[in-house]
Design an enzyme around this catalytic site. Sequence first.
Site, PDB file in Angstrom:
ATOM      1  N   GLU B 131       0.913  -1.321  -0.147  1.00  0.00           N
ATOM      2  CA  GLU B 131       0.183  -0.157  -0.353  1.00  0.00           C
ATOM      3  C   GLU B 131       0.444   0.768  -0.172  1.00  0.00           C
ATOM      4  O   GLU B 131       0.598   1.792  -0.191  1.00  0.00           O
ATOM      5  CB  GLU B 131      -0.669   0.017   1.323  1.00  0.00           C
ATOM      6  CG  GLU B 131      -1.585   1.270   0.836  1.00  0.00           C
ATOM      7  CD  GLU B 131      -3.055   1.287  -0.180  1.00  0.00           C
ATOM      8  OE1 GLU B 131      -2.709   1.836  -0.694  1.00  0.00           O
ATOM      9  OE2 GLU B 131      -3.791   0.597   0.077  1.00  0.00           O
ATOM     10  N   VAL B 134       2.531   2.980  -3.645  1.00  0.00           N
ATOM     11  CA  VAL B 134       1.472   3.949  -4.092  1.00  0.00           C
ATOM     12  C   VAL B 134       0.770   5.072  -4.193  1.00  0.00           C
ATOM     13  O   VAL B 134       0.046   4.695  -2.355  1.00  0.00           O
ATOM     14  CB  VAL B 134       0.649   3.326  -4.777  1.00  0.00           C
ATOM     15  CG1 VAL B 134      -0.006   3.844  -6.294  1.00  0.00           C
ATOM     16  CG2 VAL B 134       1.510   1.965  -6.054  1.00  0.00           C
ATOM     17  N   LYS B 207       4.491   3.968 -10.111  1.00  0.00           N
ATOM     18  CA  LYS B 207       3.870   3.955  -9.406  1.00  0.00           C
ATOM     19  C   LYS B 207       2.050   3.355 -10.247  1.00  0.00           C
ATOM     20  O   LYS B 207       1.769   2.498 -10.106  1.00  0.00           O
ATOM     21  CB  LYS B 207       3.464   4.983  -8.397  1.00  0.00           C
ATOM     22  CG  LYS B 207       4.165   5.587  -7.609  1.00  0.00           C
ATOM     23  CD  LYS B 207       3.873   6.768  -6.573  1.00  0.00           C
ATOM     24  CE  LYS B 207       4.707   7.262  -6.007  1.00  0.00           C
ATOM     25  NZ  LYS B 207       5.244   8.360  -5.061  1.00  0.00           N
ATOM     26  N   GLY B 304       5.559  11.484   3.232  1.00  0.00           N
ATOM     27  CA  GLY B 304       5.723  11.968   4.511  1.00  0.00           C
ATOM     28  C   GLY B 304       5.898  10.437   5.559  1.00  0.00           C
ATOM     29  O   GLY B 304       5.440   9.383   4.746  1.00  0.00           O
TER      30      GLY B 304
END
Lengths: 437, 437
Positions: B131, B134, B207, B304
Amino acid sequence: MSHPLRLGIAGLGTIGAALVHIIQSTDNRLSVSSLRTVEITGVTARTRNKERDFSLDGITWFEDASSLAVSEDIDVFVELIGGDEGPARESVEKALQAGKHVVTANKALLAKHGVALAKLAEEKQVSLNYEAAVAGGIPIIKTMREAMSGNKVNRVYGIMNGTCNYILTRMEDEKITFEDCLKDAQRLGYAEADPTFDIGGHDTAHKLSLLTSLAFGCEVSFSSIYLEGIEEITLSDIEAANTLGYRIKLLGVAQETESGIEQRVHPAMVSKESAIGQVSSVTNAVAVEADQVGSLLLSGPGAGGKATASAVVGDIADIARGLKVPVFGRPCASLKPYERARMRLHEGGYYIALDLLDKPGAFAGVATRMAERDISLKSVVQNQRGKEVDGIKNQAQHVVIITHETTEKAISEALESLINDGNVVGKPKMIRIEKLD
Amino acid sequence: MSHPLRLGIAGLGTIGAALVHIIQSTDNRLSVSSLRTVEITGVTARTRNKERDFSLDGITWFEDASSLAVSEDIDVFVELIGGDEGPARESVEKALQAGKHVVTANKALLAKHGVALAKLAEEKQVSLNYEAAVAGGIPIIKTMREAMSGNKVNRVYGIMNGTCNYILTRMEDEKITFEDCLKDAQRLGYAEADPTFDIGGHDTAHKLSLLTSLAFGCEVSFSSIYLEGIEEITLSDIEAANTLGYRIKLLGVAQETESGIEQRVHPAMVSKESAIGQVSSVTNAVAVEADQVGSLLLSGPGAGGKATASAVVGDIADIARGLKVPVFGRPCASLKPYERARMRLHEGGYYIALDLLDKPGAFAGVATRMAERDISLKSVVQNQRGKEVDGIKNQAQHVVIITHETTEKAISEALESLINDGNVVGKPKMIRIEKLD
């Protein structure tokens, strides 16, 4: 795991029919992606002999939902009947009791009996899945219940009723009154003959109550929701909002506060620039703010047979894959009792619109009453004297005030004082401003 | 199921550190929501003796990723090293080989070796979850791999690189050149010292290749992606887009066409009014269009430490819950070979900007060359004669053309003819217009 997963479907309306189509489609994507054959073994619906654009050959017809729910020949009971009592509740309870997994699109049922049903599902070690119950095709339940497992949610909010958003969007775009938009929505099938349930915010509140439980790990408490519909939104509110950089949306919001968890459904001013402010017409959107992931927004179709059936299929696929996830994201025993925040302690900015008698000191009185409650004003717009307001020629001045952050208590007390002062014509309008990042 | 789920974490950078924080937090949400204790038993990172703001007490330190990957004391190997070869690939292979579940945020690795790794995971009956690879914290893999099980996808597209979107947003908002924006992005840590990977579109392509496989049930084919970065976007393109009601975004798009599956990463003009057009700065967004659910859009933080760690935790929670889902949404044996659509057959509208010698017939020549290829023009804007174009005073006229739907072949042939005609100064600029509903 290799025997087929057998479905019993109760209800063959728009969603039920779309569901049958997906499962009967030749490529059978559901079976491919869940690594298991999924088939319909039983159905029930209000009318048996009805023209349908799919075949029920080889599928057993049941006379009522409850007998389908306990049939030996099904593994999953799919409830698409609707209603928070009666056959829907009875059949779902029976299915769970009989150890069947349940998939439902029934927000009203879960808003009212969610915790009791979750306990039953947990006891019987079966799934109770309800993706389709909130915001149609948008996978918000899966996102909150599974993907956000490591997060502490601070706020969840959204546009979860297409009828209301359709009406508000058209009022803004085409300057059509609420009443005329509603009539159009009814003609186009976006609104029910009795629209109270949608425009009064009840539908949004049902959905919000489920998101609240997932967000804060608490019991579902539909009856505690502060509720206000869009019935009293006028074109002049929409225009004032527009001038001030806002749009009016019917929001459902749940957020943690110092005094408990706020759950509220009401028209709110949101910035035109915000993601939620740009969600138009029948589209739904839900935003979640959490400590780890920050802010997520999911938008898409909130209703419609195919979109809703897509969510039902996702729920069935999860069962086929053997996914076990607690109904409200954690075991029922660890769900906290819902602690209601006091609405009077709600903090935010406010839009106030009122008609003021055109006499000396009337306007100064407004400023004074606001100041007395420490309410500071962000902007004040006063229309020209004698202007026609909402179609009525009067001698009042229309005043629109935007406040800085204050409390619901301060605002309602200030408005009460103003009314007592006797200079306000009619009822002042108050719309909350939702603060968004 | 009651013994704790033991994690081995390779890589303690920003994401790794955020992950440790979530798992070590006192309320342990992960264990609550997955009904199983999750604990870290082993770690490895580049430097052992480094000041860290969390404790590694009771956790075994491993000298290299591969020995952690095969440790008897872990159930899940979390790969946060990065890179499509070397220790990342080696350790992931070893972990799968040893029957460990793998969670990774490594898009480059999966874009290159995804199918081989998926086969290995399938053979060993373990999970390979990604998860976080992408769009950071956005649950797009879960949505496509699980929630959309009943859907046939038509197109998936998105803004999946925060650096590019930050640069394009600032260029538009503040009229700052590409070069200056890039410098600021580097200073703020939004762009790497060598930014080629981001601004050249490679990161987006990695991605996209994974989403393509999930969307169309085909093998991952990163090398087939048509790739164009944002390096040549000028302020004048951005301004022209703005005037015409568009914004320029670096999009990754995969869609089914008659000649195969298009995979393309390039700057695209999108309507300012569209949801994707309103995604600004470092925010990411992915939209999926499918036959049942219609159009879904998910937006949120694409990078982040905490947001990405949130996605990693979701993946771990799925393993803790016993979820078994095929790596690319279907068994490897049923993944179709990737069939590449010919880019020259791509259909869409185009933005063309060129500088034309100021002589009689030059402009008529443009119109003729377009008409020869049946390209019809939606709008033509011609700047005043002698205007300074991109800082250079010249005698050319700047012409901006928006075409109706046509093909890539027609456009490139028309541009070639125009260049051969000798009236075009410099290189014409072509930007595709992405058609959105």
